[in-house]
Motif scaffolding. Structure first.
Motif, PDB file in Angstrom:
ATOM      1  N   TRP A 216       0.787  -1.223   0.000  1.00 27.51           N
ATOM      2  CA  TRP A 216       0.000   0.000   0.000  1.00 27.51           C
ATOM      3  C   TRP A 216       0.821   1.277   0.000  1.00 27.51           C
ATOM      4  CZ3 TRP A 216      -4.357   1.721  -1.431  1.00 27.51           C
ATOM      5  CH2 TRP A 216      -5.465   0.858  -1.503  1.00 27.51           C
TER       6      TRP A 216
ATOM      7  N   SER B 160       1.849  -5.739   4.078  1.00 25.31           N
ATOM      8  CA  SER B 160       1.864  -4.555   3.225  1.00 25.31           C
ATOM      9  C   SER B 160       3.210  -3.860   3.368  1.00 25.31           C
ATOM     10  CB  SER B 160       0.738  -3.593   3.599  1.00 25.31           C
ATOM     11  OG  SER B 160       0.624  -2.567   2.642  1.00 25.31           O
TER      12      SER B 160
ATOM     13  N   PHE C 256      -9.002   5.641   0.365  1.00 30.93           N
ATOM     14  CA  PHE C 256      -8.966   4.280   0.910  1.00 30.93           C
ATOM     15  C   PHE C 256     -10.299   3.942   1.565  1.00 30.93           C
ATOM     16  CE2 PHE C 256      -8.373   1.266   4.342  1.00 30.93           C
ATOM     17  CZ  PHE C 256      -7.656   0.250   3.729  1.00 30.93           C
TER      18      PHE C 256
END
Length: 334
Positions: free
Chosen positions: A178, A217, A191
């Motif tokens: 991310w 992530s 988001f």
């Protein structure tokens, strides 16, 4: 106490007797987690060690340097292909037929099944990163349709996995990178609009089976961590502690989520500095864990890819082994 129970106690903050370890590399450290990757293998030919088409129609390419490669052809790069596009069958027996014999090898360990490339990653693999980010801004109906298709596939895939093996699995390892090294790919508001409701559905489906949500992530995702915790993440796989701000990050979030982590794979391990590696292992245990748990030692798995000497992995684990009873040794009276 079995390895499985030690890991579960760490994740659930129920005071494990020692730090649990997710590694299969050194014989002097515990090996508490049995992870199965076979559900990610593509019937079309792709797997992590083989660049090829995957079952979504994405074409991968690998370099001569050992790595998992990257998607170089995106089947929905031209949106006009959307009306005729069909995702893979999430209940295809191919994805599950190799799992049972591997489950039989788990012994008393905590069992994880990986489910790579979820909402963000699969979306930009299908569409292309630039095109998908543009869709989020100027063609949101495209982004919504694409994400809904991916989510539905994941929900059915996990439902089928549960029907077949529910009680033999403890956690599902999800991935969605991310962030860059500076921050998130999208704003927190974006988001929340596009991804948070879908992650909530995905995490709830995993919890319904009694499994933990283990979320990987990369990048500086500090701003996203509170949201991921709120949505139901049980374990965050963080591999770049220095990127987050090691001490500050740990002191902000420890006790709120379990961390599955390693000495920094970009900033520390590749230095091949034994003293720095040992110091960082200690800082992680001191600042990211609690007496009740919340910490699992992790191994990236391939030091040479990182530019690190293989023996640096042994150095790291040697220090974590020395620290495995850290909180027991720091109770009053010890």
């Amino acid at each position: 106490m079995t390895s499985r129970e030690i890991v579960r106690r760490a994740i659930e903050f129920r005071s494990p007797p020692r730090l649990p370890f997710w590694q299969h590399e050194v014989d002097f450290a515990p090996d508490d987690v049995w992870d199965i990757w076979e559900m990610d293998r593509a019937e079309a030919g792709w797997f992590f060690d083989q660049g090829d088409f995957d079952d979504w129609g994405c074409r991968w390419r690998r370099t001569e340097v050992k790595n998992m490669g990257a998607v170089v052809e995106h089947p929905l790069a031209d949106w006009s292909a959307w009306p005729n596009y069909r995702p893979p069958d999430p209940r295809n027996p191919f994805y599950f037929e190799r799992i049972k014999p591997l489950l039989d090898l788990a012994g008393d360990r905590y069992v994880v099944v990986t489910c790579h490339f979820n909402l963000m990653e699969r979306a930009h693999m299908l569409r292309g990163m630039t095109a998908f980010l543009e869709d989020l801004c100027v063609a949101p109906e495209r982004a919504e349709a694409l994400l809904d298709m991916i989510l539905q596939f994941k929900l059915e895939l996990l439902d089928e996995l549960g029907h077949r093996f529910e009680n033999k699995i403890d956690g599902i390892f999800l991935t969605d990178d991310w962030g860059t090294q500076q921050g998130l790919f999208v704003s927190p508001a974006m988001f929340d609009k596009f991804f948070a409701p879908r992650y909530r559905q995905l995490f709830e489906a995993i919890h319904k089976h009694g499994w933990h949500v283990i979320f990987h992530s990369c990048g500086r995702i500090n701003a996203l961590v509170p949201r991921l915790i709120e949505l139901g993440t049980d374990v965050l796989n963080m591999q770049q502690p220095r990127t987050y701000g090691l001490v500050e990050f740990g002191q902000t979030f420890r006790g709120k989520v379990c961390f599955l982590t390693t000495v920094d794979i970009q900033a520390t391990l590749p230095t091949n500095d034994e003293a720095a590696i040992r110091q960082e292992a200690r800082l992680l245990v001191e600042n990211w864990s609690t007496p009740q748990g919340g910490f699992v030692v992790f191994n990236y798995g391939d030091a040479t890819v990182l530019g690190a000497l293989p023996e640096m992995t042994r150095v790291m684990f040697d220090e974590f082994v020395k620290l495995q009873y850290f909180w027991s040794n720091h109770q009053p009276g010890n």
